[in-house]
Scaffold this active site. Sequence first.
Site, PDB file in Angstrom:
ATOM      1  N   GLU A   1       9.392   7.137 -17.359  1.00 50.11           N
ATOM      2  CA  GLU A   1       8.052   7.351 -17.403  1.00 50.11           C
ATOM      3  C   GLU A   1       7.891   7.942 -18.753  1.00 50.11           C
ATOM      4  O   GLU A   1       6.198   7.342 -18.950  1.00 50.11           O
ATOM      5  CB  GLU A   1       7.959   9.346 -17.075  1.00 50.11           C
ATOM      6  CG  GLU A   1       8.203   9.976 -15.799  1.00 50.11           C
ATOM      7  CD  GLU A   1       8.350  11.197 -16.322  1.00 50.11           C
ATOM      8  OE1 GLU A   1       7.782  12.437 -15.639  1.00 50.11           O
ATOM      9  OE2 GLU A   1       9.864  11.972 -16.240  1.00 50.11           O
TER      10      GLU A   1
ATOM     11  N   SER B   1      14.821  20.361 -17.951  1.00 49.00           N
ATOM     12  CA  SER B   1      13.706  21.495 -18.422  1.00 49.00           C
ATOM     13  C   SER B   1      13.543  21.919 -19.460  1.00 49.00           C
ATOM     14  O   SER B   1      14.721  23.009 -19.595  1.00 49.00           O
ATOM     15  CB  SER B   1      13.156  22.060 -16.869  1.00 49.00           C
ATOM     16  OG  SER B   1      11.971  23.188 -17.084  1.00 49.00           O
TER      17      SER B   1
ATOM     18  N   HIS C   1       0.638  -1.072   0.047  1.00 48.18           N
ATOM     19  CA  HIS C   1      -0.300  -0.434  -0.232  1.00 48.18           C
ATOM     20  C   HIS C   1       0.710   0.960   0.137  1.00 48.18           C
ATOM     21  O   HIS C   1       0.493   2.311   0.539  1.00 48.18           O
ATOM     22  CB  HIS C   1      -1.207  -0.243   0.999  1.00 48.18           C
ATOM     23  CG  HIS C   1      -1.713  -1.352   1.596  1.00 48.18           C
ATOM     24  ND1 HIS C   1      -3.441  -1.393   0.362  1.00 48.18           N
ATOM     25  CD2 HIS C   1      -1.214  -2.319   2.057  1.00 48.18           C
ATOM     26  CE1 HIS C   1      -3.328  -2.856   1.365  1.00 48.18           C
ATOM     27  NE2 HIS C   1      -2.165  -3.365   2.044  1.00 48.18           N
TER      28      HIS C   1
ATOM     29  N   LYS D   1      15.914  21.446 -13.161  1.00 49.14           N
ATOM     30  CA  LYS D   1      15.096  20.022 -12.656  1.00 49.14           C
ATOM     31  C   LYS D   1      16.823  19.018 -13.721  1.00 49.14           C
ATOM     32  O   LYS D   1      16.645  18.548 -14.423  1.00 49.14           O
ATOM     33  CB  LYS D   1      14.301  19.946 -13.824  1.00 49.14           C
ATOM     34  CG  LYS D   1      12.979  20.923 -13.458  1.00 49.14           C
ATOM     35  CD  LYS D   1      12.341  20.344 -11.616  1.00 49.14           C
ATOM     36  CE  LYS D   1      11.939  18.883 -12.404  1.00 49.14           C
ATOM     37  NZ  LYS D   1      10.284  19.110 -12.860  1.00 49.14           N
TER      38      LYS D   1
END
Lengths: 461, 461, 461, 461
Positions: free
Chosen positions: A289, A276, A155, A282
Amino acid sequence: MSNIRGRFKKDMDEAAAKYSASVWVDWRLYAYDIAGSIAHAKMLARQGIVSDQEAESIIEGLGAIINEIEQGTFKFKPELEDVHMNIEVGLIEKIGEAGRKLHTARSRNDQIALDLRLYAKDAISRTISGIRELQRALVDLAEANKDAVMPGYTHLQRAQPVLFAHHLLAYFEMLQRDIERFGDCRERADVMPLGSGAVAGIAYKIDRDFLAKELGFKKISNNSMDTVSDRDFIIEYEADAGICMMHLSRLAEELVLWSSSEFDFIELDDLYSTGSSIMPQKKNPDIAELVRGKTGRVYGSLISLLTTMKALPLSYNRDLQEDKEGFFNCVDTLLSSLEVLTGMIATVQVKTENTSKVAGEGYILATDLADYLVKKGQAFRTAHEAVAKLVSYAAEKGKSLNELKLSEYNKFSPLFGDDVSSITVELSLAARDNPGGTAPKQVAKALKQARKAIGDSSASK
Amino acid sequence: MSNIRGRFKKDMDEAAAKYSASVWVDWRLYAYDIAGSIAHAKMLARQGIVSDQEAESIIEGLGAIINEIEQGTFKFKPELEDVHMNIEVGLIEKIGEAGRKLHTARSRNDQIALDLRLYAKDAISRTISGIRELQRALVDLAEANKDAVMPGYTHLQRAQPVLFAHHLLAYFEMLQRDIERFGDCRERADVMPLGSGAVAGIAYKIDRDFLAKELGFKKISNNSMDTVSDRDFIIEYEADAGICMMHLSRLAEELVLWSSSEFDFIELDDLYSTGSSIMPQKKNPDIAELVRGKTGRVYGSLISLLTTMKALPLSYNRDLQEDKEGFFNCVDTLLSSLEVLTGMIATVQVKTENTSKVAGEGYILATDLADYLVKKGQAFRTAHEAVAKLVSYAAEKGKSLNELKLSEYNKFSPLFGDDVSSITVELSLAARDNPGGTAPKQVAKALKQARKAIGDSSASK
Amino acid sequence: MSNIRGRFKKDMDEAAAKYSASVWVDWRLYAYDIAGSIAHAKMLARQGIVSDQEAESIIEGLGAIINEIEQGTFKFKPELEDVHMNIEVGLIEKIGEAGRKLHTARSRNDQIALDLRLYAKDAISRTISGIRELQRALVDLAEANKDAVMPGYTHLQRAQPVLFAHHLLAYFEMLQRDIERFGDCRERADVMPLGSGAVAGIAYKIDRDFLAKELGFKKISNNSMDTVSDRDFIIEYEADAGICMMHLSRLAEELVLWSSSEFDFIELDDLYSTGSSIMPQKKNPDIAELVRGKTGRVYGSLISLLTTMKALPLSYNRDLQEDKEGFFNCVDTLLSSLEVLTGMIATVQVKTENTSKVAGEGYILATDLADYLVKKGQAFRTAHEAVAKLVSYAAEKGKSLNELKLSEYNKFSPLFGDDVSSITVELSLAARDNPGGTAPKQVAKALKQARKAIGDSSASK
Amino acid sequence: MSNIRGRFKKDMDEAAAKYSASVWVDWRLYAYDIAGSIAHAKMLARQGIVSDQEAESIIEGLGAIINEIEQGTFKFKPELEDVHMNIEVGLIEKIGEAGRKLHTARSRNDQIALDLRLYAKDAISRTISGIRELQRALVDLAEANKDAVMPGYTHLQRAQPVLFAHHLLAYFEMLQRDIERFGDCRERADVMPLGSGAVAGIAYKIDRDFLAKELGFKKISNNSMDTVSDRDFIIEYEADAGICMMHLSRLAEELVLWSSSEFDFIELDDLYSTGSSIMPQKKNPDIAELVRGKTGRVYGSLISLLTTMKALPLSYNRDLQEDKEGFFNCVDTLLSSLEVLTGMIATVQVKTENTSKVAGEGYILATDLADYLVKKGQAFRTAHEAVAKLVSYAAEKGKSLNELKLSEYNKFSPLFGDDVSSITVELSLAARDNPGGTAPKQVAKALKQARKAIGDSSASK
């Protein structure tokens, strides 16, 4: 196309021709198509359906065409619709009359089935190799960090301490099943379709077993009508790929989580990070992803072909042409996803000090406390309840378990003794000493088995 | 539920409790759950974790519960959330303290994995039996109509004559692959998960091999974290079921087509037909339509679980609870679809006079004409073009092929001779005399092999 | 069923009857079915097709049946197949001959279309209300924490500081679009189908406009064949629900992340948390996980019906019966997911000290540094590059931005001055002062608009 | 790419760079990207963020680039990753320093949202036009065959006679709903995202309303975090496209059925037919089959993006890059499918003699017989049963309805009189004289309304 439009008065409408042309997609099958035609020509000669000279001429001509394609000088023409007609027409232009005999005892229906099966078998081999490489990278990473501890999550809550290597080996297992599934799929792809003709079989005395041997197939197909309308092996590949991408998406999700500031478990290599356009600081886990995101594409290819095949009457229907683009896309996506994930895993830095630190925090050893009471004679449910109340008490006091005094422990069970302080992460790990458990001994054994499964000689180290 | 809420001050919100309760669905697993608990209790006693008397008491108690469930006197309570807690609480009510020890060395995470795997193995066996029955009905129907001829279709256009039995055997082949796929899936379901605990393994000295043997599993799982979060075997079942339903949808589509007035190839038995609420004359192939329609449901179950599993980090997450309803629905749908289709096939009347009549109509023998020219020495492409023009000519004249005079034939090729009239449906069929072809000899052989594959002693007939 | 099997000699096969019966599912439509029948009876009487007494008797009988159903005394019989026949036969048993006239000028094909449209309209209203409640909970939570700051994430990396309220309002916007979509869907559901008959229309002089008015529809359908085979409004609902569940899954994912020890942004209320069967310390965000997991179910219902409808010829086919189970499941799932999420949001505690703390950590203000240089005259790309190098330098030194000396800043750009220290989280927020930005002024305005959109009088506060 | 990798020491891994590059796909957005940049530059100048000369230089440079792209001289470089960086770098190469200012007050996150919305709005307009053309072809075909009768089918069984035009208008209605849905989708796409920045908004004083006006948007977006992570408008397009393709697949299925020898209702034009590589006589409805088959592809694109978006936390994640390929493919597929179907419908020959012949065959007028009895006073259910038995009797005798003698009729109801012979196809059609029914009067009215809906001046004819 004109040469199969003998009974028509008009050419196709331009938009319709473009709509139905598949050469934009199926040109990729050229090597398989030509290999199939060469074997077919040999067989025709053996059976006396064409002469030896004709077969030689055909084989030579096809060899020349494959060279031209690979050197980029062969022109695929959309008006010739598909890869098969492009090559056949190219052959006729090159060698004349003999070329017009190549399609004897064959239909595009069994020809495309052959090309797809040859492609599928190759794709499966490359997929399995790609999975093996990712497994190897996981095992390497596990061994390189074999003492690292981390919280085991359920969880997304810290549940019990585990070895980092144990966590990685969970993915090894998933991938092992993927390999099995693709191997099973290969068995079903490994069936030679030529000789099925358009629908009813072939009215010449042909030799299908020779074709199977020549083209490296284990067996020949059993029923011509099934053969020309069967795309099960593609759907099965796509389903297997869907499951495999699901596994990759889980690993990718963890890489994203672990590289967040909040987890801070890993540092991705610059090779696999992006910046970025606006935020100079970044360092994004884009590749992970993208792997996660591309899962959608693979599921999409699966549902596409299942939809296309639904409720089609026998035998071949043109709907089947839709099999290829999704299949190629699915294979390309899976292979490249495996490749980049392998690279990420091979270069990632694990911040073992961080994973270890949080592996003992909070109330993560509560299960061990309950087991402690059980070993002192309490029933498990009773022990579980006592410890749950203890945890609740400690949380309210803002204390961790090892900050509690024995007298506080005893409020919840008289069975707690001084040895309660011996419950540590190390003990917790070592206690899970059954096959499949996270005890260091078990994980070492599992690593050795994993090395063996991927055929690494370093398995002995 | 209260007994695992030890650390909470409040009960769950009512809507939330209802939302998370799964006993409405997972009660169906009771027999598997209890079988697992009995084996677990035996193992606990063998390992000295509980006493022999405790184990006996547990086993007796569970036996009583299974009786109550089967007699409908056991009350499943939603507030106890799932089948596991319902049975455990029922047991404790029945036998007291010993019951509180059953959950020692076990977690719901490996418990539910066990229940699902036991269920899956059963479901697969029943599925394979169901497919076998449908195969048998197809073979019976094929043999009962073994001389019947019909048009073989491509693009729903009449292409070449085939034997009706050959057409049916195409479905036999599809189903044969389905059986193989489900068999492969069973291998991967056949892995014993108990001993994985919640995530990290079990901190008692347990005997997983004993559990595997006791519960009839081939092997034990390799990694506890993978084991509690693995649902591959369910997705694989659903993918295999998707492919199988796709096959059934194709057969159903043909039954719908064939029972239309336009085709008029079959008469469905009243047992499998329905009427209309408003149109008194209607005899509708509803069952076939429902099979076709239910394909969507099975695809849906597949995409559901693939979606649910996407990007879940390790290990167990509650999302996994969503695996069951779709799985049960998928199994029920496939089994019942197989059953009703088997019944339809077993009772259908084939109007062989109709199928035979249209098998020779139109220009269906054109391929044979082209092959005729090839055998007289023409290159196939040239022959194909000549016959295409001949067909176009005949169509304009409104004549069938055997209404053309030889002089008309000769307009398109001088190679046509008197023997062109010998090209008949029978010859066309007989000529396709290679393995997998529709020649009566080949089909007879294929029927024999089919009988053998389904284990029928009548294979020798 | 027997009464529509007039032309058959045999009853249906038992398995087939069970397979085709839908009353297990469609009994839920009883209230809509009866409402439709009452309106139909009134219309028949107005048009003189039945007498006023007959209509009265029918209406009274139907009223009695609805009472029986609601009191649980009405017996639905599977052998009567569906809700329509159950009610019609029940009516005939109750009132005799007049009951046999109710189905005049109507077919089950337009009757079920009516029931589904009435149900759909209700479902949409309840869905929109459910979304409104969740929006309200989000706005309440945003207002209760309106000064809380948190990191805005891209790629799950901290990107720029944002207001927590701004983050929540992003979900408000998604839900707002969902409401619009469901509203548009309602327009297309709001079409009265009765009068389409089985396929061709009705051969009695009926009054469709009266029926529309009586049943609360905006208009009548235009084409009988389309009407009986149209399920667009269900697919559209399911697609809208798919998008809405996707939104909920994103919110659920964030609740899971935020309640992890690593983020530690929120504390879920005990009302919406669950424990573990084995780990006494666990407090799991199960409800959020279930919402996330149930997304699969809703996607599944969408793909199911799209698959079922694919390539069906006109008009009604029995495949359409498959529309209901998935639709009901989809509606139930979305409504309950909205309800539990609303409850979770309404009771969650935000740990604003934690969110604020990390909102300023690391290099999250790097964009502001680049903007600082731009405002001093540097081109953006040049500024971006300079700050990127500065961040890289600071990271290597292990320093945060405000630990750097001006001389270190100046290594990367001479434009940095003492005022660089004025760049703070507060300034960063305040600077994003355009509509849609996170500046407190803008967010306050957005909150006010949100209140207005949901019709709260507290909008003025 | 290098210019946004300021903080990295290494270039990306080659495979990873290829994996993450999107310019192979997103180059198609160039015109929208440049239009957005021009508007952005104008706005920056108006707000004094760049000088007028800088803006002019930017606009001129972008104009030059668009020319180069359209003349094929602009080189898109994969190493620059996407269309945005390719154009920005191209601009900087062309105009120098001013080019480095274009990305001020903008992020790729809002930039790509803008490009996609501009593309979507265009795609929707083209889709609606494409649907209109197909509607027009359907209306033309209906008018050209406005007296043609055919059987109306349910369950693919002949049910009641209908006008061919009535059947075609059913598709008109489906397409009309599609247009409404796409129109609603356009409303939600028509929102200007620029000014959202990366996640938090923009720290310059910008003018979003000016941008909206300049770029033709109705309004600006409300929340920056939502804006950069919202792809609802794409999913909605794909869902609408899925429903529309489902409609097209139904029409395609009917074209396939109707062009079979068994139905023989239509003759496809050679422009839209293909031959076989082996069977010279074949005239295949490939284009209709491909439309039907491509339905899978569109469903696939829908499920792909729904999967990709599932459970993504806010705000932008790289997964979103996966939106484009499926979207473009979906749009291309729908537009081309509409185009070829329009062509097919426009050129098809309807064999009205065949459709009319079978429209009266068999027991298709049985409903009218039942209605006849009702009008003589019998309750509908009783009449239905009587006629069902009559049909059963006639079928056994092998007689059609008009071959039965009155005495035979009277065996089933004494109410049958001589006027039973007046029940004809014409009467049956004419009787369905309510709005939406197939009576010629109603269909003529419906055709007129259809003409009006598509804006044809010929509506008056």
